[in-house]
Design a protein around this motif. Structure first.
Motif, PDB file in Angstrom:
ATOM      1  N   PHE A 120       0.856  -1.131  -0.037  1.00 17.15           N
ATOM      2  CA  PHE A 120      -0.059   0.035   0.117  1.00 17.15           C
ATOM      3  C   PHE A 120       0.836   1.388  -0.059  1.00 17.15           C
ATOM      4  N   LEU A 121       0.248   2.309  -0.786  1.00 16.15           N
ATOM      5  CA  LEU A 121       1.016   3.482  -0.619  1.00 16.15           C
ATOM      6  C   LEU A 121       1.071   4.270   0.756  1.00 16.15           C
ATOM      7  N   VAL A 122       2.229   4.628   1.031  1.00 14.58           N
ATOM      8  CA  VAL A 122       2.645   5.623   2.417  1.00 14.58           C
ATOM      9  C   VAL A 122       3.209   6.595   2.212  1.00 14.58           C
ATOM     10  N   GLU A 123       3.152   7.805   2.915  1.00 14.67           N
ATOM     11  CA  GLU A 123       4.108   8.926   2.803  1.00 14.67           C
ATOM     12  C   GLU A 123       5.222   8.684   3.999  1.00 14.67           C
ATOM     13  N   ILE A 124       6.255   8.859   3.378  1.00 13.68           N
ATOM     14  CA  ILE A 124       7.394   8.722   4.396  1.00 13.68           C
ATOM     15  C   ILE A 124       8.322  10.114   4.518  1.00 13.68           C
ATOM     16  N   SER A 125       8.834  10.336   5.728  1.00 22.84           N
ATOM     17  CA  SER A 125       9.542  11.498   5.732  1.00 22.84           C
ATOM     18  C   SER A 125      11.256  10.954   5.831  1.00 22.84           C
ATOM     19  N   LEU A 126      12.090  11.644   5.192  1.00 23.64           N
ATOM     20  CA  LEU A 126      13.663  11.263   5.239  1.00 23.64           C
ATOM     21  C   LEU A 126      14.307  12.115   6.385  1.00 23.64           C
ATOM     22  N   THR A 127      14.971  11.323   7.092  1.00 21.56           N
ATOM     23  CA  THR A 127      15.720  11.871   8.492  1.00 21.56           C
ATOM     24  C   THR A 127      16.803  11.075   8.791  1.00 21.56           C
ATOM     25  N   ASP A 128      17.803  11.438   9.306  1.00 21.76           N
ATOM     26  CA  ASP A 128      18.813  10.758   9.878  1.00 21.76           C
ATOM     27  C   ASP A 128      18.430  10.003  11.095  1.00 21.76           C
ATOM     28  N   ARG A 129      18.328   8.738  10.848  1.00 21.02           N
ATOM     29  CA  ARG A 129      18.037   7.930  12.126  1.00 21.02           C
ATOM     30  C   ARG A 129      19.382   6.891  12.469  1.00 21.02           C
ATOM     31  N   GLY A 130      20.360   7.393  12.260  1.00 23.58           N
ATOM     32  CA  GLY A 130      21.517   6.916  12.260  1.00 23.58           C
ATOM     33  C   GLY A 130      22.154   6.287  13.789  1.00 23.58           C
ATOM     34  N   GLU A 131      21.510   7.193  14.582  1.00 21.90           N
ATOM     35  CA  GLU A 131      21.988   6.757  16.025  1.00 21.90           C
ATOM     36  C   GLU A 131      20.820   5.964  16.717  1.00 21.90           C
ATOM     37  N   LEU A 132      19.859   5.440  15.742  1.00 23.96           N
ATOM     38  CA  LEU A 132      18.595   4.652  16.332  1.00 23.96           C
ATOM     39  C   LEU A 132      18.677   3.414  15.975  1.00 23.96           C
ATOM     40  N   LYS A 133      18.111   2.479  16.451  1.00 23.57           N
ATOM     41  CA  LYS A 133      18.486   1.019  16.328  1.00 23.57           C
ATOM     42  C   LYS A 133      17.547   0.686  14.956  1.00 23.57           C
ATOM     43  N   TYR A 134      16.459   0.999  14.600  1.00 21.76           N
ATOM     44  CA  TYR A 134      15.601   0.734  13.398  1.00 21.76           C
ATOM     45  C   TYR A 134      15.851   1.824  12.438  1.00 21.76           C
ATOM     46  N   PRO A 135      16.084   1.352  10.969  1.00 18.29           N
ATOM     47  CA  PRO A 135      16.005   2.348  10.025  1.00 18.29           C
ATOM     48  C   PRO A 135      14.886   2.958   9.585  1.00 18.29           C
ATOM     49  N   MET A 136      13.921   2.360   9.906  1.00 19.46           N
ATOM     50  CA  MET A 136      12.493   3.007   9.779  1.00 19.46           C
ATOM     51  C   MET A 136      11.595   2.756  10.742  1.00 19.46           C
ATOM     52  N   ILE A 137      10.729   3.803  10.825  1.00 14.83           N
ATOM     53  CA  ILE A 137       9.684   3.479  11.952  1.00 14.83           C
ATOM     54  C   ILE A 137       8.407   3.916  11.176  1.00 14.83           C
ATOM     55  N   ILE A 138       7.545   3.113  11.665  1.00 15.70           N
ATOM     56  CA  ILE A 138       6.240   3.165  10.921  1.00 15.70           C
ATOM     57  C   ILE A 138       4.942   3.584  11.848  1.00 15.70           C
ATOM     58  N   GLY A 139       4.531   4.929  11.423  1.00 20.83           N
ATOM     59  CA  GLY A 139       3.581   5.605  12.346  1.00 20.83           C
ATOM     60  C   GLY A 139       2.163   5.189  11.949  1.00 20.83           C
ATOM     61  N   ARG A 140       1.067   5.528  12.613  1.00 15.20           N
ATOM     62  CA  ARG A 140      -0.129   5.260  12.575  1.00 15.20           C
ATOM     63  C   ARG A 140      -0.977   5.663  11.420  1.00 15.20           C
ATOM     64  N   THR A 141      -0.493   6.927  10.837  1.00 17.32           N
ATOM     65  CA  THR A 141      -0.945   7.092   9.516  1.00 17.32           C
ATOM     66  C   THR A 141      -0.599   6.217   8.594  1.00 17.32           C
ATOM     67  N   ALA A 142       0.423   5.694   8.470  1.00 19.89           N
ATOM     68  CA  ALA A 142       0.573   4.640   7.518  1.00 19.89           C
ATOM     69  C   ALA A 142       0.111   3.259   7.830  1.00 19.89           C
ATOM     70  N   LEU A 143      -0.399   3.094   8.833  1.00 18.10           N
ATOM     71  CA  LEU A 143      -1.021   1.836   9.208  1.00 18.10           C
ATOM     72  C   LEU A 143      -2.633   1.654   9.019  1.00 18.10           C
ATOM     73  N   ARG A 144      -3.214   2.966   9.323  1.00 16.80           N
ATOM     74  CA  ARG A 144      -4.520   3.373   9.225  1.00 16.80           C
ATOM     75  C   ARG A 144      -5.323   2.880   7.945  1.00 16.80           C
TER      76      ARG A 144
END
Length: 169
Positions: A120-144
């Motif tokens: 399914f189509l989602v909107e994704i923001s691009l940001t430096d998550r290099g210090e975080l464990k997961y390269p992607m976080i999926i929020g509730r707007t994408a899940l809905r």
């Protein structure tokens, strides 16, 4: 007691039917962004987050021949075959509060997300998550609206995590 339909009153609205049964996912799952060539990587599912974010560095915008603004970026190192540079059309540019509560400007793209066999189509923001464990976080707007149910007590419900090779060579 349910009121009966009369000619003077419109019929009650019908409940929207799901196209498919709900899919239960854990708080960590394997996902893919096939249009970007990013396949089978771990994402954190976070219903507390409004938006979805992907780790990206060296983010640069450019204007295509047709006048659309595009972004090129270095995606996360997934440890397997993946492109060194990704390109996507910019869908928006706005401020987002990061996990520390600091507002930062981000570029947004729209692309397909695959979770299990659902795409399914989602909107994704691009940001430096290099210090975080997961390269992607999926929020509730994408899940809905996609028939996904999150079981926050489990991980890897769509596909088991590969076991680490513990053999000594």
């Amino acid at each position: 007691m349910t009121p009966k339909h009369t000619e003077d009153a419109p019929p009650p609205p019908k409940k929207k039917q799901r196209a498919h049964p709900p899919l239960t996912i854990g708080w960590r799952e394997y996902v893919s962004l096939p249009e970007l060539g990013l396949n089978d990587f771990t994402a954190k599912i976070d219903t507390g987050a409004l938006t979805t974010a992907l780790h990206a560095t060296d983010i640069r915008t450019y204007t295509a021949d047709n006048g659309n603004v595009w972004v090129q970026f270095r995606p996360p190192d997934l440890g397997h075959e993946a492109p060194e540079i990704c390109h996507a059309r910019v869908s928006d540019h706005r401020k987002v509060k990061n996990s520390g509560g600091v507002s930062e400007p981000r570029y947004f793209i729209r692309t397909n997300l695959r979770v299990e066999q659902r795409v399914f189509l989602v909107e994704i923001s691009l940001t430096d998550r290099g210090e975080l464990k997961y390269p992607m976080i999926i929020g509730r707007t994408a899940l809905r609206g996609h028939g996904l149910v999150v079981d926050c007590g489990h991980s890897w419900l769509t596909r088991p995590k590969p076991k680490k090779n513990r053999s000594k060579e």
